[in-house]
Design a protein around this motif. Structure first.
Motif, PDB file in Angstrom:
ATOM      1  N   GLU A   5       0.857  -1.181   0.000  1.00 16.77           N
ATOM      2  CA  GLU A   5       0.000   0.000   0.000  1.00 16.77           C
ATOM      3  C   GLU A   5       0.896   1.235   0.000  1.00 16.77           C
ATOM      4  O   GLU A   5       1.848   1.324   0.780  1.00 16.77           O
ATOM      5  N   THR A   6       0.599   2.180  -0.878  1.00 10.85           N
ATOM      6  CA  THR A   6       1.345   3.431  -0.912  1.00 10.85           C
ATOM      7  C   THR A   6       0.898   4.292   0.261  1.00 10.85           C
ATOM      8  O   THR A   6      -0.294   4.539   0.435  1.00 10.85           O
ATOM      9  N   ILE A   7       1.866   4.733   1.072  1.00 12.86           N
ATOM     10  CA  ILE A   7       1.528   5.518   2.261  1.00 12.86           C
ATOM     11  C   ILE A   7       1.796   7.011   2.078  1.00 12.86           C
ATOM     12  O   ILE A   7       1.129   7.832   2.694  1.00 12.86           O
ATOM     13  N   VAL A   8       2.770   7.363   1.249  1.00 15.05           N
ATOM     14  CA  VAL A   8       3.067   8.768   0.950  1.00 15.05           C
ATOM     15  C   VAL A   8       3.752   8.865  -0.404  1.00 15.05           C
ATOM     16  O   VAL A   8       4.252   7.866  -0.925  1.00 15.05           O
ATOM     17  N   TYR A   9       3.743  10.066  -0.955  1.00 14.99           N
ATOM     18  CA  TYR A   9       4.501  10.380  -2.154  1.00 14.99           C
ATOM     19  C   TYR A   9       5.539  11.428  -1.763  1.00 14.99           C
ATOM     20  O   TYR A   9       5.219  12.369  -1.037  1.00 14.99           O
ATOM     21  N   VAL A  10       6.765  11.259  -2.231  1.00 14.13           N
ATOM     22  CA  VAL A  10       7.858  12.159  -1.891  1.00 14.13           C
ATOM     23  C   VAL A  10       8.346  12.829  -3.170  1.00 14.13           C
ATOM     24  O   VAL A  10       8.604  12.145  -4.167  1.00 14.13           O
ATOM     25  N   ARG A  11       8.463  14.148  -3.149  1.00 10.73           N
ATOM     26  CA  ARG A  11       8.861  14.891  -4.349  1.00 10.73           C
ATOM     27  C   ARG A  11      10.289  14.593  -4.788  1.00 10.73           C
ATOM     28  O   ARG A  11      10.567  14.521  -5.978  1.00 10.73           O
ATOM     29  N   SER A  12      11.192  14.426  -3.858  1.00  8.03           N
ATOM     30  CA  SER A  12      12.602  14.226  -4.165  1.00  8.03           C
ATOM     31  C   SER A  12      12.978  12.749  -4.009  1.00  8.03           C
ATOM     32  O   SER A  12      12.694  12.133  -2.989  1.00  8.03           O
ATOM     33  N   GLU A  13      13.652  12.215  -5.025  1.00  8.46           N
ATOM     34  CA  GLU A  13      14.085  10.816  -4.937  1.00  8.46           C
ATOM     35  C   GLU A  13      15.100  10.636  -3.811  1.00  8.46           C
ATOM     36  O   GLU A  13      15.104   9.614  -3.132  1.00  8.46           O
ATOM     37  N   ALA A  14      15.951  11.641  -3.597  1.00 11.28           N
ATOM     38  CA  ALA A  14      16.937  11.548  -2.515  1.00 11.28           C
ATOM     39  C   ALA A  14      16.231  11.459  -1.156  1.00 11.28           C
ATOM     40  O   ALA A  14      16.604  10.644  -0.307  1.00 11.28           O
ATOM     41  N   ARG A  15      15.220  12.276  -0.947  1.00 11.55           N
ATOM     42  CA  ARG A  15      14.462  12.214   0.311  1.00 11.55           C
ATOM     43  C   ARG A  15      13.717  10.896   0.431  1.00 11.55           C
ATOM     44  O   ARG A  15      13.579  10.353   1.523  1.00 11.55           O
ATOM     45  N   ALA A  16      13.230  10.390  -0.690  1.00  9.53           N
ATOM     46  CA  ALA A  16      12.519   9.109  -0.671  1.00  9.53           C
ATOM     47  C   ALA A  16      13.460   7.998  -0.207  1.00  9.53           C
ATOM     48  O   ALA A  16      13.075   7.143   0.597  1.00  9.53           O
ATOM     49  N   ALA A  68       5.536  12.158   9.693  1.00 14.57           N
ATOM     50  CA  ALA A  68       6.309  12.914  10.688  1.00 14.57           C
ATOM     51  C   ALA A  68       7.764  13.078  10.245  1.00 14.57           C
ATOM     52  O   ALA A  68       8.347  14.160  10.368  1.00 14.57           O
ATOM     53  N   LEU A  69       8.345  12.013   9.698  1.00 12.16           N
ATOM     54  CA  LEU A  69       9.718  12.081   9.220  1.00 12.16           C
ATOM     55  C   LEU A  69       9.851  13.068   8.062  1.00 12.16           C
ATOM     56  O   LEU A  69      10.803  13.853   8.003  1.00 12.16           O
ATOM     57  N   LEU A  70       8.888  13.049   7.155  1.00 13.62           N
ATOM     58  CA  LEU A  70       8.913  13.987   6.032  1.00 13.62           C
ATOM     59  C   LEU A  70       8.783  15.435   6.511  1.00 13.62           C
ATOM     60  O   LEU A  70       9.463  16.327   6.006  1.00 13.62           O
ATOM     61  N   ALA A  71       7.919  15.653   7.490  1.00 10.01           N
ATOM     62  CA  ALA A  71       7.754  17.000   8.042  1.00 10.01           C
ATOM     63  C   ALA A  71       9.073  17.479   8.642  1.00 10.01           C
ATOM     64  O   ALA A  71       9.458  18.643   8.464  1.00 10.01           O
ATOM     65  N   ASP A  72       9.771  16.595   9.340  1.00  8.92           N
ATOM     66  CA  ASP A  72      11.077  16.960   9.909  1.00  8.92           C
ATOM     67  C   ASP A  72      12.098  17.255   8.809  1.00  8.92           C
ATOM     68  O   ASP A  72      12.900  18.176   8.937  1.00  8.92           O
ATOM     69  N   MET A  73      12.085  16.470   7.735  1.00 10.88           N
ATOM     70  CA  MET A  73      13.033  16.678   6.646  1.00 10.88           C
ATOM     71  C   MET A  73      12.793  18.007   5.933  1.00 10.88           C
ATOM     72  O   MET A  73      13.732  18.644   5.466  1.00 10.88           O
ATOM     73  N   GLU A  74      11.533  18.412   5.839  1.00  9.65           N
ATOM     74  CA  GLU A  74      11.189  19.628   5.119  1.00  9.65           C
ATOM     75  C   GLU A  74      11.292  20.874   5.986  1.00  9.65           C
ATOM     76  O   GLU A  74      11.231  21.983   5.476  1.00  9.65           O
ATOM     77  N   ALA A  75      11.466  20.691   7.287  1.00  9.61           N
ATOM     78  CA  ALA A  75      11.540  21.855   8.196  1.00  9.61           C
ATOM     79  C   ALA A  75      12.901  22.526   8.144  1.00  9.61           C
ATOM     80  O   ALA A  75      13.860  22.034   7.701  1.00  9.61           O
TER      81      ALA A  75
END
Length: 75
Positions: A5-16, A68-75
């Motif tokens: 199941e896809t849980i999120v989509y990430v804009r950057s492959e590096a962040r993914a 939550a991890l994505l929010a931290d990465m984008e902050a």
């Protein structure tokens, strides 16, 4: 056969890739990002980003952590 199941989509492959490593470190089993496509063309080209998918039975727990991890990465 495991259903994912896809849980999120990430804009950057590096962040993914970082997110996948972090999810694995927390005991989840995310699917690897498929290599392929055109060199230098990011997943953002598709408009949706890189899908992060985990086995269905892990999705309910992995999704809030991934967000939550994505929010931290984008902050």
């Amino acid at each position: 056969m495991t259903e994912y199941e896809t849980i999120v989509y990430v804009r950057s492959e590096a962040r993914a890739r970082v997110l996948i490593a972090a999810l694995r470190a927390h005991g989840f089993s995310p699917r690897d990002i498929a290599d392929g496509g055109l060199p230098g063309v990011s997943a953002g080209f598709s408009g949706t980003g890189v899908p992060i998918a985990v086995p269905e039975e892990e999705a309910a727990d992995a999704k809030p952590l991934a967000e939550a991890l994505l929010a931290d990465m984008e902050a």
